[in-house]
Design a protein around this motif. Structure first.
Motif, PDB file in Angstrom:
ATOM      1  N   PRO A  11     -26.738  -1.271   8.906  1.00  0.00           N
ATOM      2  CA  PRO A  11     -27.136  -0.844   7.565  1.00  0.00           C
ATOM      3  C   PRO A  11     -26.303   0.311   7.024  1.00  0.00           C
ATOM      4  O   PRO A  11     -26.225   0.506   5.820  1.00  0.00           O
ATOM      5  CB  PRO A  11     -28.596  -0.438   7.741  1.00  0.00           C
ATOM      6  N   PHE A  12     -25.688   1.066   7.931  1.00  0.00           N
ATOM      7  CA  PHE A  12     -24.790   2.155   7.515  1.00  0.00           C
ATOM      8  C   PHE A  12     -23.759   2.339   8.613  1.00  0.00           C
ATOM      9  O   PHE A  12     -23.879   1.765   9.708  1.00  0.00           O
ATOM     10  CB  PHE A  12     -25.570   3.458   7.268  1.00  0.00           C
ATOM     11  N   GLU A  13     -22.748   3.124   8.317  1.00  0.00           N
ATOM     12  CA  GLU A  13     -21.627   3.277   9.233  1.00  0.00           C
ATOM     13  C   GLU A  13     -21.176   4.733   9.242  1.00  0.00           C
ATOM     14  O   GLU A  13     -21.086   5.374   8.187  1.00  0.00           O
ATOM     15  CB  GLU A  13     -20.494   2.360   8.743  1.00  0.00           C
ATOM     16  N   ILE A  14     -20.917   5.245  10.435  1.00  0.00           N
ATOM     17  CA  ILE A  14     -20.328   6.573  10.580  1.00  0.00           C
ATOM     18  C   ILE A  14     -18.994   6.405  11.290  1.00  0.00           C
ATOM     19  O   ILE A  14     -18.942   5.901  12.412  1.00  0.00           O
ATOM     20  CB  ILE A  14     -21.242   7.521  11.379  1.00  0.00           C
ATOM     21  N   PRO A  23     -15.392  21.344  10.295  1.00  0.00           N
ATOM     22  CA  PRO A  23     -16.789  20.886  10.239  1.00  0.00           C
ATOM     23  C   PRO A  23     -17.169  20.369   8.855  1.00  0.00           C
ATOM     24  O   PRO A  23     -18.088  20.866   8.203  1.00  0.00           O
ATOM     25  CB  PRO A  23     -17.573  22.144  10.599  1.00  0.00           C
ATOM     26  N   ILE A  24     -16.438  19.345   8.403  1.00  0.00           N
ATOM     27  CA  ILE A  24     -16.623  18.806   7.057  1.00  0.00           C
ATOM     28  C   ILE A  24     -16.946  17.325   7.165  1.00  0.00           C
ATOM     29  O   ILE A  24     -16.198  16.557   7.778  1.00  0.00           O
ATOM     30  CB  ILE A  24     -15.368  19.012   6.187  1.00  0.00           C
ATOM     31  N   ILE A  25     -18.066  16.912   6.579  1.00  0.00           N
ATOM     32  CA  ILE A  25     -18.524  15.527   6.608  1.00  0.00           C
ATOM     33  C   ILE A  25     -18.515  14.980   5.180  1.00  0.00           C
ATOM     34  O   ILE A  25     -19.058  15.608   4.271  1.00  0.00           O
ATOM     35  CB  ILE A  25     -19.954  15.445   7.178  1.00  0.00           C
ATOM     36  N   PHE A  26     -17.890  13.832   4.996  1.00  0.00           N
ATOM     37  CA  PHE A  26     -17.889  13.166   3.694  1.00  0.00           C
ATOM     38  C   PHE A  26     -18.883  12.004   3.743  1.00  0.00           C
ATOM     39  O   PHE A  26     -18.812  11.155   4.632  1.00  0.00           O
ATOM     40  CB  PHE A  26     -16.487  12.676   3.339  1.00  0.00           C
ATOM     41  N   ASN A  27     -19.793  11.971   2.766  1.00  0.00           N
ATOM     42  CA  ASN A  27     -20.912  11.036   2.771  1.00  0.00           C
ATOM     43  C   ASN A  27     -20.942  10.246   1.467  1.00  0.00           C
ATOM     44  O   ASN A  27     -20.812  10.812   0.381  1.00  0.00           O
ATOM     45  CB  ASN A  27     -22.218  11.835   2.923  1.00  0.00           C
ATOM     46  N   SER A  28     -21.103   8.923   1.579  1.00  0.00           N
ATOM     47  CA  SER A  28     -21.228   8.069   0.392  1.00  0.00           C
ATOM     48  C   SER A  28     -22.525   7.271   0.509  1.00  0.00           C
ATOM     49  O   SER A  28     -22.550   6.180   1.081  1.00  0.00           O
ATOM     50  CB  SER A  28     -20.032   7.116   0.266  1.00  0.00           C
ATOM     51  N   GLY A  69      -9.145  13.469  10.375  1.00  0.00           N
ATOM     52  CA  GLY A  69      -9.963  14.382  11.156  1.00  0.00           C
ATOM     53  C   GLY A  69     -11.300  14.740  10.564  1.00  0.00           C
ATOM     54  O   GLY A  69     -11.955  15.683  11.025  1.00  0.00           O
ATOM     55  N   PHE A  70     -11.747  13.960   9.558  1.00  0.00           N
ATOM     56  CA  PHE A  70     -13.028  14.245   8.908  1.00  0.00           C
ATOM     57  C   PHE A  70     -13.951  13.034   9.047  1.00  0.00           C
ATOM     58  O   PHE A  70     -13.570  11.923   8.659  1.00  0.00           O
ATOM     59  CB  PHE A  70     -12.830  14.544   7.419  1.00  0.00           C
ATOM     60  N   PRO A  71     -15.163  13.195   9.572  1.00  0.00           N
ATOM     61  CA  PRO A  71     -16.084  12.060   9.649  1.00  0.00           C
ATOM     62  C   PRO A  71     -16.506  11.578   8.272  1.00  0.00           C
ATOM     63  O   PRO A  71     -16.656  12.372   7.337  1.00  0.00           O
ATOM     64  CB  PRO A  71     -17.273  12.603  10.441  1.00  0.00           C
ATOM     65  N   VAL A  72     -16.686  10.267   8.165  1.00  0.00           N
ATOM     66  CA  VAL A  72     -17.078   9.628   6.911  1.00  0.00           C
ATOM     67  C   VAL A  72     -18.322   8.783   7.161  1.00  0.00           C
ATOM     68  O   VAL A  72     -18.384   8.019   8.134  1.00  0.00           O
ATOM     69  CB  VAL A  72     -15.933   8.745   6.363  1.00  0.00           C
ATOM     70  N   VAL A  73     -19.315   8.936   6.282  1.00  0.00           N
ATOM     71  CA  VAL A  73     -20.565   8.181   6.374  1.00  0.00           C
ATOM     72  C   VAL A  73     -20.676   7.301   5.140  1.00  0.00           C
ATOM     73  O   VAL A  73     -20.484   7.766   4.015  1.00  0.00           O
ATOM     74  CB  VAL A  73     -21.786   9.129   6.447  1.00  0.00           C
ATOM     75  N   ARG A  74     -20.992   6.016   5.360  1.00  0.00           N
ATOM     76  CA  ARG A  74     -21.145   5.097   4.227  1.00  0.00           C
ATOM     77  C   ARG A  74     -22.373   4.225   4.467  1.00  0.00           C
ATOM     78  O   ARG A  74     -22.625   3.777   5.582  1.00  0.00           O
ATOM     79  CB  ARG A  74     -19.895   4.238   4.045  1.00  0.00           C
ATOM     80  N   VAL A  75     -23.132   3.997   3.406  1.00  0.00           N
ATOM     81  CA  VAL A  75     -24.324   3.154   3.464  1.00  0.00           C
ATOM     82  C   VAL A  75     -23.962   1.770   2.937  1.00  0.00           C
ATOM     83  O   VAL A  75     -23.254   1.643   1.927  1.00  0.00           O
ATOM     84  CB  VAL A  75     -25.466   3.776   2.620  1.00  0.00           C
ATOM     85  N   HIS A  76     -24.426   0.711   3.615  1.00  0.00           N
ATOM     86  CA  HIS A  76     -24.090  -0.650   3.210  1.00  0.00           C
ATOM     87  C   HIS A  76     -25.136  -1.280   2.283  1.00  0.00           C
ATOM     88  O   HIS A  76     -24.799  -2.140   1.481  1.00  0.00           O
ATOM     89  CB  HIS A  76     -23.908  -1.536   4.440  1.00  0.00           C
ATOM     90  N   PHE A  77     -26.398  -0.875   2.398  1.00  0.00           N
ATOM     91  CA  PHE A  77     -27.418  -1.460   1.520  1.00  0.00           C
ATOM     92  C   PHE A  77     -27.409  -0.745   0.170  1.00  0.00           C
ATOM     93  O   PHE A  77     -27.059   0.433   0.079  1.00  0.00           O
ATOM     94  CB  PHE A  77     -28.815  -1.398   2.169  1.00  0.00           C
TER      95      PHE A  77
END
Length: 295
Positions: A11-14, A23-28, A69-77
């Motif tokens: 349902p989502f992906e990191i 320590p920077i996280i990008f979130n969508s 070097g920055f984690p990315v979070v994305r939601v699929h639903f």
């Protein structure tokens, strides 16, 4: 097996880099475009209308940052199905058959506008559902989609916070180029939201504005968007927890009517790497004291 296995798996992906650069996280949270079949069959409007609520392609604009070097979070639903940028139980009792839990927030401004955790309308005000939903359906979506996403995001934030002593969550969104109200002035290219100075250190908003401004973007701050639940909930600058929202005007990277990327898309993706590099240069000791984040 839940009803979401298969269609929404995962349902989502990191996408976490092997080595964090900062320590920077990008979130969508609002770019999801996988529409469950049962949702489409219950909707009175077609998928083209439902997609008007999407922050289309926002996840693609930031996808390359994990290689830097920055984690990315994305939601699929889609957010029209479950909106993770709300409290867990912002629910409109008029939408459901059955009684909502006593702890549900049924009177928020977002619920009144039809944009609760289970939205009643899409962004331009069109009603989504043909008939009332069962309360158990709403609660299942929250348990199976909303809560796992926030648990995973909290773990990622804690990891950064405990490793670096501070963390920056960049919540990435896009907005329609014009508002519903004719009185609203033309929207700028980028709106920076820091909950009126409460969700992050001032230097973060200044660096975002200086970077995008230097690249030729027009800017606004906190109007018409100051930041939603994610920015408010995860931002606690006194504890070294910083959350900032970026709203990108859709007209600068996509054809809003056809929902297609435009020629400027790749340049804007590249500009996000410039922003990430600029944020990574902020001295960590200017971002507040270390204090272990609560799980």
């Amino acid at each position: 097996m839940t009803q979401f296995d298969g269609e929404l798996s995962p349902p989502f992906e990191i996408v976490e880099p092997a080595n964090w650069r900062a320590p920077i996280i990008f979130n969508s949270p609002h770019s999801g475009s996988v529409y469950p079949a049962e949702f489409l069959s219950a909707s009175r409007i077609d998928v083209t209308a439902l997609r008007r609520s999407e922050d289309s392609f926002m996840d693609e604009l930031i996808a390359g940052l994990s290689d830097r070097g920055f984690p990315v979070v994305r939601v699929h639903f889609p957010r029209s199905y479950v909106d993770v940028n709300r409290e867990p139980y912002e629910l409109d009792p008029r939408m459901f058959n059955g009684r909502l839990p006593s702890f549900a927030n049924t009177r928020s401004m977002r619920v009144a506008g039809g944009l609760g955790t289970i939205p009643r309308v899409v962004g331009d005000g069109q009603e989504i559902y043909r008939e009332r939903l069962d309360v158990d359906d709403a609660l299942t979506r929250i348990e199976a989609l909303y809560k796992p996403y926030h648990r995973a995001l909290r773990r990622l934030i804690n990891k950064a916070h405990q490793t670096f002593g501070t963390v920056i969550l960049v919540d990435c969104h896009s907005m329609p180029s014009i508002g519903i109200s004719r009185e609203e002035p033309r929207r700028p290219d980028v709106v920076v939201g820091d909950r009126y100075g409460t969700s992050c250190a001032t230097i973060l908003a200044e660096v975002v504005e200086h970077t995008f401004g230097g690249l030729g973007y027009s800017l606004g701050r906190n109007k018409p968007y100051a930041g939603g639940f994610i920015t408010e909930h995860y931002g606690n600058p006194a504890s070294g927890l910083h959350a900032i929202q970026i709203e990108l005007n859709r007209a600068i990277y996509m054809d809003e009517r056809r929902r297609e990327r435009t020629a400027r898309f790749n340049q804007i993706a590249a500009d996000f790497t410039v922003l990430a590099d600029a944020l990574a240069k902020i001295p960590l000791d200017s971002l507040g004291p270390f204090q272990a984040a609560a799980e």
